[in-house]
Design a protein around this motif. Structure first.
Motif, PDB file in Angstrom:
ATOM      1  N   LYS A  44     -10.447   3.335  16.541  1.00 52.53           N
ATOM      2  CA  LYS A  44     -10.177   2.505  15.362  1.00 52.53           C
ATOM      3  C   LYS A  44     -10.715   3.161  14.089  1.00 52.53           C
ATOM      4  O   LYS A  44     -10.100   3.101  13.032  1.00 52.53           O
ATOM      5  CB  LYS A  44     -10.819   1.131  15.561  1.00 52.53           C
ATOM      6  N   ALA A  45     -11.902   3.763  14.189  1.00 49.62           N
ATOM      7  CA  ALA A  45     -12.518   4.432  13.037  1.00 49.62           C
ATOM      8  C   ALA A  45     -13.467   5.510  13.546  1.00 49.62           C
ATOM      9  O   ALA A  45     -14.076   5.362  14.598  1.00 49.62           O
ATOM     10  CB  ALA A  45     -13.276   3.422  12.178  1.00 49.62           C
ATOM     11  N   PHE A  46     -13.604   6.570  12.758  1.00 52.67           N
ATOM     12  CA  PHE A  46     -14.463   7.687  13.130  1.00 52.67           C
ATOM     13  C   PHE A  46     -15.110   8.254  11.873  1.00 52.67           C
ATOM     14  O   PHE A  46     -14.417   8.583  10.914  1.00 52.67           O
ATOM     15  CB  PHE A  46     -13.632   8.764  13.838  1.00 52.67           C
ATOM     16  N   SER A  47     -16.420   8.334  11.878  1.00 56.93           N
ATOM     17  CA  SER A  47     -17.173   8.938  10.779  1.00 56.93           C
ATOM     18  C   SER A  47     -18.189   9.901  11.388  1.00 56.93           C
ATOM     19  O   SER A  47     -19.218   9.486  11.902  1.00 56.93           O
ATOM     20  CB  SER A  47     -17.898   7.860   9.966  1.00 56.93           C
ATOM     21  N   PRO A  48     -17.905  11.201  11.340  1.00 57.45           N
ATOM     22  CA  PRO A  48     -18.762  12.167  12.027  1.00 57.45           C
ATOM     23  C   PRO A  48     -20.101  12.429  11.346  1.00 57.45           C
ATOM     24  O   PRO A  48     -21.024  12.892  11.991  1.00 57.45           O
ATOM     25  CB  PRO A  48     -17.920  13.437  12.045  1.00 57.45           C
ATOM     26  N   ASP A  90     -37.356   2.605   6.349  1.00 60.16           N
ATOM     27  CA  ASP A  90     -36.143   2.161   5.669  1.00 60.16           C
ATOM     28  C   ASP A  90     -35.191   1.547   6.681  1.00 60.16           C
ATOM     29  O   ASP A  90     -35.224   1.860   7.869  1.00 60.16           O
ATOM     30  CB  ASP A  90     -35.462   3.336   4.963  1.00 60.16           C
ATOM     31  N   LEU A  91     -34.323   0.677   6.204  1.00 58.92           N
ATOM     32  CA  LEU A  91     -33.333  -0.016   7.017  1.00 58.92           C
ATOM     33  C   LEU A  91     -31.951   0.332   6.486  1.00 58.92           C
ATOM     34  O   LEU A  91     -31.736   0.329   5.270  1.00 58.92           O
ATOM     35  CB  LEU A  91     -33.569  -1.529   6.935  1.00 58.92           C
ATOM     36  N   PHE A  92     -31.014   0.628   7.392  1.00 61.14           N
ATOM     37  CA  PHE A  92     -29.652   0.992   7.020  1.00 61.14           C
ATOM     38  C   PHE A  92     -28.678   0.162   7.844  1.00 61.14           C
ATOM     39  O   PHE A  92     -28.786   0.107   9.067  1.00 61.14           O
ATOM     40  CB  PHE A  92     -29.396   2.485   7.274  1.00 61.14           C
ATOM     41  N   ILE A  93     -27.715  -0.479   7.171  1.00 61.79           N
ATOM     42  CA  ILE A  93     -26.709  -1.298   7.846  1.00 61.79           C
ATOM     43  C   ILE A  93     -25.343  -0.665   7.624  1.00 61.79           C
ATOM     44  O   ILE A  93     -24.987  -0.307   6.494  1.00 61.79           O
ATOM     45  CB  ILE A  93     -26.729  -2.753   7.319  1.00 61.79           C
ATOM     46  N   ASN A  98     -12.313  -1.195   4.889  1.00 63.44           N
ATOM     47  CA  ASN A  98     -11.032  -0.516   4.630  1.00 63.44           C
ATOM     48  C   ASN A  98     -10.739   0.574   5.654  1.00 63.44           C
ATOM     49  O   ASN A  98     -10.301   1.667   5.321  1.00 63.44           O
ATOM     50  CB  ASN A  98     -10.998   0.067   3.212  1.00 63.44           C
ATOM     51  N   GLY A  99     -11.018   0.288   6.928  1.00 62.24           N
ATOM     52  CA  GLY A  99     -10.709   1.213   8.009  1.00 62.24           C
ATOM     53  C   GLY A  99     -11.673   2.374   8.167  1.00 62.24           C
ATOM     54  O   GLY A  99     -11.429   3.276   8.960  1.00 62.24           O
ATOM     55  N   LYS A 100     -12.791   2.371   7.404  1.00 59.28           N
ATOM     56  CA  LYS A 100     -13.759   3.460   7.497  1.00 59.28           C
ATOM     57  C   LYS A 100     -15.141   2.886   7.780  1.00 59.28           C
ATOM     58  O   LYS A 100     -15.531   1.866   7.218  1.00 59.28           O
ATOM     59  CB  LYS A 100     -13.806   4.252   6.190  1.00 59.28           C
ATOM     60  N   LEU A 101     -15.881   3.565   8.655  1.00 57.91           N
ATOM     61  CA  LEU A 101     -17.271   3.199   8.897  1.00 57.91           C
ATOM     62  C   LEU A 101     -18.109   3.729   7.747  1.00 57.91           C
ATOM     63  O   LEU A 101     -18.035   4.912   7.414  1.00 57.91           O
ATOM     64  CB  LEU A 101     -17.746   3.791  10.223  1.00 57.91           C
ATOM     65  N   ARG A 102     -18.913   2.826   7.138  1.00 57.87           N
ATOM     66  CA  ARG A 102     -19.694   3.201   5.969  1.00 57.87           C
ATOM     67  C   ARG A 102     -21.073   2.564   6.011  1.00 57.87           C
ATOM     68  O   ARG A 102     -21.275   1.564   6.677  1.00 57.87           O
ATOM     69  CB  ARG A 102     -19.003   2.740   4.687  1.00 57.87           C
ATOM     70  N   GLU A 103     -21.972   3.129   5.234  1.00 61.05           N
ATOM     71  CA  GLU A 103     -23.281   2.521   5.032  1.00 61.05           C
ATOM     72  C   GLU A 103     -23.089   1.393   4.018  1.00 61.05           C
ATOM     73  O   GLU A 103     -22.667   1.624   2.887  1.00 61.05           O
ATOM     74  CB  GLU A 103     -24.254   3.568   4.494  1.00 61.05           C
ATOM     75  N   LEU A 104     -23.376   0.161   4.436  1.00 62.61           N
ATOM     76  CA  LEU A 104     -23.149  -1.002   3.586  1.00 62.61           C
ATOM     77  C   LEU A 104     -24.376  -1.399   2.778  1.00 62.61           C
ATOM     78  O   LEU A 104     -24.264  -1.873   1.653  1.00 62.61           O
ATOM     79  CB  LEU A 104     -22.736  -2.209   4.441  1.00 62.61           C
ATOM     80  N   LEU A 105     -25.546  -1.257   3.382  1.00 62.63           N
ATOM     81  CA  LEU A 105     -26.770  -1.716   2.738  1.00 62.63           C
ATOM     82  C   LEU A 105     -27.920  -0.801   3.133  1.00 62.63           C
ATOM     83  O   LEU A 105     -28.046  -0.423   4.296  1.00 62.63           O
ATOM     84  CB  LEU A 105     -27.088  -3.154   3.177  1.00 62.63           C
ATOM     85  N   THR A 106     -28.741  -0.458   2.153  1.00 63.10           N
ATOM     86  CA  THR A 106     -29.957   0.304   2.376  1.00 63.10           C
ATOM     87  C   THR A 106     -31.120  -0.504   1.841  1.00 63.10           C
ATOM     88  O   THR A 106     -31.051  -0.999   0.716  1.00 63.10           O
ATOM     89  CB  THR A 106     -29.912   1.652   1.620  1.00 63.10           C
ATOM     90  N   LEU A 161     -36.915  -2.517  -1.497  1.00 63.44           N
ATOM     91  CA  LEU A 161     -35.941  -2.463  -2.562  1.00 63.44           C
ATOM     92  C   LEU A 161     -34.588  -2.229  -1.888  1.00 63.44           C
ATOM     93  O   LEU A 161     -34.439  -1.283  -1.128  1.00 63.44           O
ATOM     94  CB  LEU A 161     -36.257  -1.322  -3.527  1.00 63.44           C
ATOM     95  N   ALA A 162     -33.620  -3.093  -2.157  1.00 60.79           N
ATOM     96  CA  ALA A 162     -32.326  -2.995  -1.492  1.00 60.79           C
ATOM     97  C   ALA A 162     -31.284  -2.359  -2.406  1.00 60.79           C
ATOM     98  O   ALA A 162     -31.296  -2.561  -3.621  1.00 60.79           O
ATOM     99  CB  ALA A 162     -31.846  -4.377  -1.057  1.00 60.79           C
ATOM    100  N   HIS A 163     -30.393  -1.604  -1.790  1.00 63.76           N
ATOM    101  CA  HIS A 163     -29.260  -1.007  -2.488  1.00 63.76           C
ATOM    102  C   HIS A 163     -27.998  -1.376  -1.728  1.00 63.76           C
ATOM    103  O   HIS A 163     -27.869  -1.073  -0.550  1.00 63.76           O
ATOM    104  CB  HIS A 163     -29.379   0.520  -2.521  1.00 63.76           C
ATOM    105  N   ILE A 164     -27.080  -2.029  -2.411  1.00 62.19           N
ATOM    106  CA  ILE A 164     -25.813  -2.407  -1.795  1.00 62.19           C
ATOM    107  C   ILE A 164     -24.761  -1.405  -2.228  1.00 62.19           C
ATOM    108  O   ILE A 164     -24.636  -1.106  -3.423  1.00 62.19           O
ATOM    109  CB  ILE A 164     -25.399  -3.828  -2.211  1.00 62.19           C
ATOM    110  N   ALA A 165     -24.061  -0.865  -1.279  1.00 61.71           N
ATOM    111  CA  ALA A 165     -23.025   0.119  -1.575  1.00 61.71           C
ATOM    112  C   ALA A 165     -21.826  -0.558  -2.234  1.00 61.71           C
ATOM    113  O   ALA A 165     -21.457  -1.676  -1.874  1.00 61.71           O
ATOM    114  CB  ALA A 165     -22.596   0.835  -0.305  1.00 61.71           C
ATOM    115  N   ALA A 166     -21.241   0.083  -3.206  1.00 60.14           N
ATOM    116  CA  ALA A 166     -20.044  -0.428  -3.864  1.00 60.14           C
ATOM    117  C   ALA A 166     -18.837   0.310  -3.295  1.00 60.14           C
ATOM    118  O   ALA A 166     -18.896   1.508  -3.047  1.00 60.14           O
ATOM    119  CB  ALA A 166     -20.129  -0.200  -5.378  1.00 60.14           C
ATOM    120  N   PHE A 167     -17.745  -0.405  -3.091  1.00 61.48           N
ATOM    121  CA  PHE A 167     -16.568   0.193  -2.484  1.00 61.48           C
ATOM    122  C   PHE A 167     -15.367   0.058  -3.408  1.00 61.48           C
ATOM    123  O   PHE A 167     -15.190  -0.942  -4.067  1.00 61.48           O
ATOM    124  CB  PHE A 167     -16.238  -0.488  -1.142  1.00 61.48           C
ATOM    125  N   VAL A 168     -14.573   1.096  -3.419  1.00 56.75           N
ATOM    126  CA  VAL A 168     -13.339   1.100  -4.187  1.00 56.75           C
ATOM    127  C   VAL A 168     -12.187   1.198  -3.201  1.00 56.75           C
ATOM    128  O   VAL A 168     -12.189   2.054  -2.319  1.00 56.75           O
ATOM    129  CB  VAL A 168     -13.305   2.298  -5.171  1.00 56.75           C
TER     130      VAL A 168
END
Length: 169
Positions: A44-48, A90-93, A98-106, A161-168
């Motif tokens: 379904k999705a692949f992020s190497p 640190d914590l990473f979610i 949009n069909g891609k595996l991504r880091e959503l929250l740090t 301190l949290a950082h939310i990733a922005a997606f386009v």
């Protein structure tokens, strides 16, 4: 619906006698998401290479999290620090956007240990919704001894301190 989220790691090429050396040497995280489609597994999705995480060229344990109906992801956390000093974690979610595996929250400094002054750890709690993403709550528990004889002011300033990733699209 059945899913498999496969994690794997790669590391820098180096002589075999130096493998797993280096407190600050991370491993590169890769994720592959498979779904069962009519009796066979479909990618379904692949992020190497999502990023470099962990220490001693090893990834920390990956844990699953449910965001909503048929919406899952994973997270990892790890602590690291200099010998004898506090270890900050640190914590990473990660999730599917949009069909891609991504880091959503740090969340930087979500955990601290190996300190006489301040120690805390995190706990995630999610209230998944029927669609999309539900709320994710981060709870911290721990102690701080500001009047300790080992008091170091910088340790009190390391709260998360949290950082939310922005997606386009």
């Amino acid at each position: 619906m059945e899913n498999i989220l496969l994690s794997f790691s790669t590391r820098h090429v180096q002589p075999i006698d130096l493998m797993y050396c280096g407190r600050f040497e991370c491993a590169i995280l890769g994720l592959a998401w498979f779904t069962d489609s009519a009796g066979f597994w479909q990618l379904k999705a692949f992020s190497p290479g999502l990023g470099c995480y962990g220490a001693f060229q090893q990834l920390p344990l990956i844990r699953l999290i449910r965001f909503g109906a048929n919406n899952y992801g994973c997270y990892l956390g790890y602590t690291n620090g200099g010998a004898g000093g506090p270890y900050n974690g640190d914590l990473f979610i990660f999730g599917l956007i949009n069909g891609k595996l991504r880091e959503l929250l740090t969340v930087e400094n979500a955990e601290q240990n190996n300190s006489q002054v301040c120690i805390w750890k995190y706990h995630l709690n999610n209230s998944s919704s029927d669609t999309g993403f539900g709320d994710i709550s981060l709870f911290l528990t721990g102690t701080c001894h500001a009047n300790s004889s080992d008091y170091q002011a910088d340790e009190l300033l390391r709260f998360p301190l949290a950082h939310i990733a922005a997606f386009v699209n």
